[in-house]
Design an enzyme around this catalytic site. Structure first.
Site, PDB file in Angstrom:
ATOM      1  N   ASP A   1       0.834  -1.202   0.000  1.00 61.91           N
ATOM      2  CA  ASP A   1       0.000   0.000   0.000  1.00 61.91           C
ATOM      3  C   ASP A   1       0.870   1.254   0.000  1.00 61.91           C
ATOM      4  OD1 ASP A   1      -2.597   1.481   0.500  1.00 61.91           O
ATOM      5  OD2 ASP A   1      -1.533   1.973   2.350  1.00 61.91           O
TER       6      ASP A   1
ATOM      7  N   GLU B   1      -2.184  -5.300  -3.573  1.00 65.29           N
ATOM      8  CA  GLU B   1      -1.199  -4.555  -2.779  1.00 65.29           C
ATOM      9  C   GLU B   1      -0.136  -5.483  -2.206  1.00 65.29           C
ATOM     10  OE1 GLU B   1      -3.864  -0.741  -1.282  1.00 65.29           O
ATOM     11  OE2 GLU B   1      -3.723  -2.504   0.005  1.00 65.29           O
TER      12      GLU B   1
END
Length: 228
Positions: free
Chosen positions: A53, A124
């Site tokens: 992320d 992610e």
């Protein structure tokens, strides 16, 4: 050495990763990136998701900063859209992640492989694995390739002023905007409404319109033009 340190990718998963543009060298890392908590295994993708992320956010922020000349509010609006769970899930679907996610039987039967949350998280986590295995430069280049369609599309470019302000406030660690009706005048058939919107520790803006909703929208737009 634990058993998880010797895990190997299935042949199909390894070939898919390479075709997609990843470079899986340390295979246990990639097995972890594809593993959902429902399997009950020692390691799942959550830690790699946390890392990925941040890698994604920095890459997109740098990309936008180099191409756009707008104010911070416009940059934040585009950034939030491009790193959102929905966008990550969209990219995940475009490269066929669903068939390679390692799920427990119940989670798979419940349709977790097609969930935006799961697909976005795994997208992610794969970026986190790529960062650890290949470094930032290679991962940054891959993100630009995978996100090219989303970046060139309309994500975050045109958003309702109230939504844009809400995201701007969140992106700048501020409390949600507060709307206040400060005046209502005129007869019912021709009333005018004045609304003030305030973001704590930033400022306020106001607007007048023929309905409260329109006044709120105009006030949010005025706020972004002044502070965004």
């Amino acid at each position: 050495m634990s058993a998880s340190d010797t895990l190997k990718l299935e042949k199909g998963a390894r070939a898919w990763l390479i075709t997609t543009g990843f470079q899986p060298t340390h295979e246990p890392l990639w097995v972890e990136a594809l593993t959902h908590g429902s399997t009950g295994e020692d390691r799942d993708y959550q830690r790699l998701e946390f890392l990925g992320d941040r890698v994604l956010g920095l890459t997109i922020a740098d990309w936008l900063f180099g191409e756009l000349t707008g104010a911070e509010g416009a940059l934040a609006q585009r950034l939030n859209a491009l790193v959102s769970k929905r966008t990550c899930a969209s990219v995940a679907r475009s490269i066929g992640i669903a068939k390679h996610v390692r799920l427990g039987k119940q989670a798979r039967d419940d349709g977790a492989a097609n969930s935006d949350n799961v697909l976005g998280d795994v997208m992610e986590s794969l970026l986190g694995a790529a960062f650890l295995d290949s470094g930032f430069t290679a991962t940054q280049s891959l993100i630009r390739t995978l996100w090219a369609g989303e970046h060139g599309g309309g994500a975050g470019k045109s958003k309702h002023p109230k939504s844009a302000l809400q995201e701007w406030a969140a992106g700048n660690q501020r409390r949600p905007p507060r709307y206040e009706l400060v005046d209502r005048s005129g007869p019912d058939h021709a009333a005018t409404f004045t609304v003030r919107v305030t973001v704590n520790n930033v400022g306020s803006a106001q607007a007048t319109a023929s309905s409260k909703q329109e006044a709120e929208t105009a006030a949010a737009e005025n706020f972004m033009e002044t502070f965004g």
